[in-house]
Design an enzyme around this catalytic site. Sequence first.
Site, short mmCIF file in Angstrom:
data_model
loop_
_atom_site.label_atom_id
_atom_site.label_comp_id
_atom_site.label_asym_id
_atom_site.label_seq_id
_atom_site.Cartn_x
_atom_site.Cartn_y
_atom_site.Cartn_z
N TYR A 434 31.18 41.93 38.09
CA TYR A 434 30.60 41.12 37.00
C TYR A 434 30.36 41.93 35.72
CZ TYR A 434 25.75 42.07 38.95
OH TYR A 434 24.58 42.59 39.42
N GLU A 435 30.03 41.22 34.67
CA GLU A 435 29.85 41.83 33.35
C GLU A 435 31.15 42.52 32.91
OE1 GLU A 435 27.01 40.98 31.93
OE2 GLU A 435 27.85 41.87 30.11
#
Lengths: 592, 592
Positions: A434-435
């Site tokens: 994620y990110e």
Amino acid sequence: MPSFTAPIKDLQFVLHDLLKVSEQDIPGYADLDRDFTSAVLEEAGKVASEVLHPLNAVGDREGCVLENGIVRTPTGFKAAFDAVREGGWTGMDCPEEFGGQGLPYVMHTAAQEPMVSANMAFNMYQGLTHGAVSAILFHGSDAQKATYLPKLVSCEWTGTMNLTEPHCGTDLGMMRTKAVPNGDGSFAITGQKIFISAGEHDMADNIIHLVLAKIQGGPEGIKGVSLFIVPKYMVNEDGSMGARNGVSVGKIEEKMGIHGNATCVMNYDGATGFLVGEEHKGMRAMFTMMNEARLGVGLQGYAQAEAAYQNAVAYANDRLQGRAVTGAMYPEKAADPIIVHPDIRRNLMDQKSFVEGARALTLWGAYLIDRAHKNKDAAADGLISLLTPVIKGFQTDKGFEYATAAQQVYGGHGYIEEWGMSQYARDARIAMIYEGANGIQALDLVGRKLAQDGGKHVMAFFDLVKSFIKDNEGNAALKSGFLDPLKAASKDLQAAGMYFMQNGMKTPNNALAGSYDFMHMMGHVCLGLMWAQMAKAAMEALDAGTEDKAFYETKIATGRYYMTRQLPATAMHLARINTGAETVMALEAANF
Amino acid sequence: MPSFTAPIKDLQFVLHDLLKVSEQDIPGYADLDRDFTSAVLEEAGKVASEVLHPLNAVGDREGCVLENGIVRTPTGFKAAFDAVREGGWTGMDCPEEFGGQGLPYVMHTAAQEPMVSANMAFNMYQGLTHGAVSAILFHGSDAQKATYLPKLVSCEWTGTMNLTEPHCGTDLGMMRTKAVPNGDGSFAITGQKIFISAGEHDMADNIIHLVLAKIQGGPEGIKGVSLFIVPKYMVNEDGSMGARNGVSVGKIEEKMGIHGNATCVMNYDGATGFLVGEEHKGMRAMFTMMNEARLGVGLQGYAQAEAAYQNAVAYANDRLQGRAVTGAMYPEKAADPIIVHPDIRRNLMDQKSFVEGARALTLWGAYLIDRAHKNKDAAADGLISLLTPVIKGFQTDKGFEYATAAQQVYGGHGYIEEWGMSQYARDARIAMIYEGANGIQALDLVGRKLAQDGGKHVMAFFDLVKSFIKDNEGNAALKSGFLDPLKAASKDLQAAGMYFMQNGMKTPNNALAGSYDFMHMMGHVCLGLMWAQMAKAAMEALDAGTEDKAFYETKIATGRYYMTRQLPATAMHLARINTGAETVMALEAANF
């Protein structure tokens, strides 16, 4: 059941021996003396060990449950969240005018580490809220700040970030969520967002969703994306809560880990949204927060490895199995503890030398963010912008690798959920995704950051390494163990950069095929630099006659391990990079 | 939901183009012509795809349930096990006199691969039974063979291996399970065993436990360990089933993966056991099976990576996101499929080139086992004994790494259980641990196998590499892409061996600190050798005017990738090894 103790001495070492925070000319840093930071970290460590850590396994086992549109968090989470709120941990670096404590970001980051180690899934509720605070703080109107910030800073309300849709994650230009003007200045938001962490839960009175959407009639693609505030409950002018807004949770995902955090499908059905900043400039608002958010994820990487490492060490000291090859070390016991075996040592030293190096790099990054924001220092801003994909990508890859390595120390018990080591690996795994998945970090680094502002920032990084080496050349204690390997690794990194310059301009695939290797290579050089600086600091403390000799000597020995055992990786990465795109791109898609 | 197709062409390539099985002078090999092996593999592939694969996610989700002493396997497992039994897949390489088909082990191994890829947890029930068959076949009495083998070969009954106890896994000398003579030739077995895969379940009429225990009054430590047959139900003289024996399941473990297989705590409470082979020679019986068992686990490593890879390729072709940096490749679509991006390619090529290399190494290993057993070839026996820890340790580390890499291709979806990629990573993880954790494999390799028989086998391995290079020196097509990198990698490996000789004799820690690196280094050299040989075979097929040009060209291109992108790792491992034990052993245990 694993245990956890906040590594306060190590955090203090980075803040004071390495970064010398209280001597820095950054607003607020003068207050960060040893006693103050120690007191803060002691308290943070207590919350981490006593409140959050006991709930880590509970969260993993129970997960979040969606019933009738309501998400129930695991047993004990709500009470713990109240305790974190009451302790004032949620707004440490937020402006005092909105209820924060106005402390530097570096202090917030250091205090966060033990909480993330103790319970990553739990800590995400406040982490995402912190991101929402930043978005509104930097891009919201004064009225929006007044309405939302005090409640978000205190975590009475929590925040979310809504970017991803089923058909688009990295490529947000394909976004379908629509915003239609209501005529009263607000917009009707309609669409579906997925992978929304903390999208719905039972620990806060209201949830403030930050949502990317396209205003009808705006530009195509990524240039037509705007950012909106979409509260779960509307907020009346007097600050009281009004009607339920048209946003609801469609589903919560069953995931490999971070079960304690609710990952939601969010459905927006003409929900009322309020534009943040300018129309069609939503991505700019996102980018502002990105360095911070990605640094936070890079921290998750090593923080999970730290927690796993602590337990691996305890197990290695406890588990009796076999004898040291050099002869029984504890003949009175049925067998020696497995920490006597060189391969167990190798594994633990890999973990330890990574975690401590990553901690230094992360806090240096937080310091650069402070310097960029508070001193308006463009060089610091450029440097952290360069380092961000390295901190995120390298540290989360390695964090997962070493959480898995810690699990390995347990043998079969590592695979059994009851022992808790599997959770560290499963939780750490998400940080690579994620990110911005780590491949995207590598692309960002090689495709954007290297050339940014004419390559100024990467040159500044090399200069920094070079001048550290030059300034300390006369230091015989540093030279062979630290400066020489750092120089060799940095030379490899420069050679890779040169390869990209000479071969990537005409044929960009030649650079992009080596982007992942470059990210890892730069990670090693960064940690090599950190270790050289930490070794120097430790030597100075020893020269000054510190009472804690063992601590500083251990630092130096751990650093020497990193330099001899990890830095040789740069030559391998360079060798791969130098082969360019040819073998990488050789196959037709059909022949995979 | 993932899908799975057996890689029959690739298996055929290894059996025929590389190993040329039907031309080998090993009993039974003459029958292994292309048509025959193709027919067998087609059928195995069908069972894998149609029967086992659909149950993979079911097994993961439902797991096994213990109720009132009975273990219920996941929905559909029993019917599938019946189908596998009826298809005759369980005794393919077992002697015909006990109901097997008497085929070579290499054929069994090739046919197993797709079944392991399709459902690793399920396949363990027959895999462990196969191990029990080998133990009884090599060490049991004629009466024991007659009583147990026909039912085990057919998997009407299944088998288990009971080694580990709560306080000992690697160090079996500490074992506490006791065997007391009953006076009638049988023994009363009492103790607790843990981590017993398939220890109890509902898919077979009887379970035959092979149990290590210490006969009272025997030698201390590992020299006092004997092997026993302990049936769940006693077997009457006429072969019918008698009374329930004193063995019961105490608990089943909740694990990170392989949920479909019941991992049991087994309690032996004066259970009747029958000695297999000689008293106190239980470890010898274990070691006989070890090469096979460890090769089987090495296969699990790459087989999980293969299954994960297939799905990663499908996703990379399907998922539209972003544009190729060189310009849109599918301008008619909303975006290009992500397989156009160099970093996705790099990831997929890493996976592909590893899996295909590991398949070749594993089947070569199975061929060596056949040659050792059937031709009583001591050189083959010595070589496979050397290669076994590499096949097990290197391939399971890399198998997990690449199953995780395949998961990464999916971005956020890879973390969601519904998509199935997490299971591949979680299941693959155990292979690094069981059947001797990989650190133990490295110790076995460096501490035992290198010096075995005066270092004869490792010299034979180097000679094999050297003579392949020498014999093909004139082959310009092979030289720069394959022979040169293989030579360099093999030189690194020899240098590491030399370092061990010069520094490890007096100070064993200098060798053991580098054991893990050596295992990986040797894994790369083995795969480099496999790829050089496969490239040669592919070139020969192309020269002979094959109709399947794309297949053979893809082989060569994949091999070139391995040589340029993976073999540079050997220099890094050598650099680490050359630093010896100093930094590895520098810390006091208390300072970790």
